[in-house]
Design an enzyme around this catalytic site. Sequence first.
Site, PDB file in Angstrom:
ATOM      1  N   GLY A   6     -15.876   2.770   3.901  1.00 45.60           N
ATOM      2  CA  GLY A   6     -14.601   3.481   3.795  1.00 45.60           C
ATOM      3  C   GLY A   6     -13.802   3.127   2.557  1.00 45.60           C
ATOM      4  CD  GLN A   7     -14.753  -0.296  -2.538  1.00 42.69           C
ATOM      5  OE1 GLN A   7     -15.905  -0.572  -2.174  1.00 42.69           O
ATOM      6  NE2 GLN A   7     -14.194  -0.831  -3.605  1.00 42.69           N
ATOM      7  CG  ASP A  36      -2.054   0.988   1.105  1.00 44.99           C
ATOM      8  OD1 ASP A  36      -3.208   0.540   0.989  1.00 44.99           O
ATOM      9  OD2 ASP A  36      -1.794   2.205   1.125  1.00 44.99           O
ATOM     10  CB  ILE A  37       0.801   4.310  -2.082  1.00 45.61           C
ATOM     11  CG1 ILE A  37       1.895   5.225  -2.606  1.00 45.61           C
ATOM     12  CG2 ILE A  37      -0.465   5.075  -1.754  1.00 45.61           C
ATOM     13  CD1 ILE A  37       1.578   5.860  -3.963  1.00 45.61           C
ATOM     14  CG  HIS A  93      -8.726  -3.003  -2.445  1.00 43.63           C
ATOM     15  ND1 HIS A  93      -9.650  -2.244  -3.124  1.00 43.63           N
ATOM     16  CD2 HIS A  93      -8.489  -2.338  -1.288  1.00 43.63           C
ATOM     17  CE1 HIS A  93      -9.946  -1.179  -2.412  1.00 43.63           C
ATOM     18  NE2 HIS A  93      -9.259  -1.215  -1.280  1.00 43.63           N
ATOM     19  CG  LEU A  94      -9.204  -9.461   0.371  1.00 39.27           C
ATOM     20  CD1 LEU A  94      -9.587  -9.450  -1.099  1.00 39.27           C
ATOM     21  CD2 LEU A  94      -8.940 -10.879   0.844  1.00 39.27           C
ATOM     22  CG  HIS A  95      -6.799  -2.885   3.149  1.00 37.46           C
ATOM     23  ND1 HIS A  95      -6.056  -1.738   2.949  1.00 37.46           N
ATOM     24  CD2 HIS A  95      -8.009  -2.633   2.589  1.00 37.46           C
ATOM     25  CE1 HIS A  95      -6.776  -0.831   2.315  1.00 37.46           C
ATOM     26  NE2 HIS A  95      -7.974  -1.352   2.083  1.00 37.46           N
ATOM     27  CG  ASN A 148     -12.100  -0.542   4.034  1.00 38.02           C
ATOM     28  OD1 ASN A 148     -12.485  -0.942   5.131  1.00 38.02           O
ATOM     29  ND2 ASN A 148     -10.906  -0.009   3.853  1.00 38.02           N
TER      30      ASN A 148
HETATM   31  P1  5GP Z   1      -9.678   1.414   0.388  1.00 39.67           P
HETATM   32  O1  5GP Z   1      -9.729   2.709   1.143  1.00 39.67           O
HETATM   33  O2  5GP Z   1     -10.404   1.541  -0.951  1.00 39.67           O
HETATM   34  O3  5GP Z   1     -10.087   0.204   1.159  1.00 39.67           O
HETATM   35  O4  5GP Z   1      -8.137   1.165   0.067  1.00 39.67           O
HETATM   36  C1  5GP Z   1      -7.455   1.721  -0.995  1.00 39.67           C
HETATM   37  C2  5GP Z   1      -5.998   1.671  -0.652  1.00 39.67           C
HETATM   38  O5  5GP Z   1      -5.250   1.901  -1.844  1.00 39.67           O
HETATM   39  C3  5GP Z   1      -5.554   2.740   0.343  1.00 39.67           C
HETATM   40  O6  5GP Z   1      -5.016   2.116   1.497  1.00 39.67           O
HETATM   41  C4  5GP Z   1      -4.522   3.556  -0.423  1.00 39.67           C
HETATM   42  O7  5GP Z   1      -3.437   3.965   0.376  1.00 39.67           O
HETATM   43  C5  5GP Z   1      -4.095   2.605  -1.521  1.00 39.67           C
HETATM   44  N1  5GP Z   1      -3.657   3.269  -2.735  1.00 39.67           N
HETATM   45  C6  5GP Z   1      -4.292   4.280  -3.388  1.00 39.67           C
HETATM   46  N2  5GP Z   1      -3.626   4.631  -4.510  1.00 39.67           N
HETATM   47  C7  5GP Z   1      -2.530   3.817  -4.567  1.00 39.67           C
HETATM   48  C8  5GP Z   1      -1.446   3.709  -5.489  1.00 39.67           C
HETATM   49  O8  5GP Z   1      -1.338   4.416  -6.482  1.00 39.67           O
HETATM   50  N3  5GP Z   1      -0.490   2.766  -5.214  1.00 39.67           N
HETATM   51  C9  5GP Z   1      -0.571   1.937  -4.120  1.00 39.67           C
HETATM   52  N4  5GP Z   1       0.405   1.061  -3.941  1.00 39.67           N
HETATM   53  N5  5GP Z   1      -1.595   2.024  -3.226  1.00 39.67           N
HETATM   54  C10 5GP Z   1      -2.551   2.947  -3.448  1.00 39.67           C
END
Ligand code: 5GP
Length: 114
Positions: free
Chosen positions: A93-94, A29-30, A100-102, A87
């Site tokens: 909170g998506q 994750d970034i 995707h899975l964290h 999420n």
């Molecule tokens: P969500 O909030 O949808 O469950 O998670 C999305 C995740 O994607 C966030 O934790 C966010 O930091 C990550 N993310 C968003 N843009 C990028 C990107 O360009 N590269 C990477 N590696 N992660 C990203």
Amino acid sequence: MDCLFCKIVRGEIPVKMVFEDDHAIAFHDIHPQAPVHTLVVPKKHFASLAELGATPEDEALLGHLLAVVSQIAREERLAEGYRTVINTGSDGGQTVDHLHLHLLGGRAMEWPPG
Ligand code: 5GP
Ligand code: ZN
């Protein structure tokens, strides 16, 4: 398609890749929220978990994504445990509309989530 994770699947945006097979990729994750914060992403586009049905294909994909999480957690030696999060939608909170899975680990998590 103008989807961030589809672009990452196609290799158009660089990531720190940790896993790839025919059905899924996993990368750092970034904005990591824990010492280990990996995203496991199906190559096929689904906007969210809410788009999946109870078909054998969708169930197999979800099982595979969880198996990938488990494998990465072993490789990361998260013997004390870890958290897996999906999420879904605005209340969930998506922020990226591609399923995707964290995988979060390397520190003790709190409960309840915010
Ligand atoms: P969500 O909030 O949808 O469950 O998670 C999305 C995740 O994607 C966030 O934790 C966010 O930091 C990550 N993310 C968003 N843009 C990028 C990107 O360009 N590269 C990477 N590696 N992660 C990203
Ligand atoms: Zn996508």
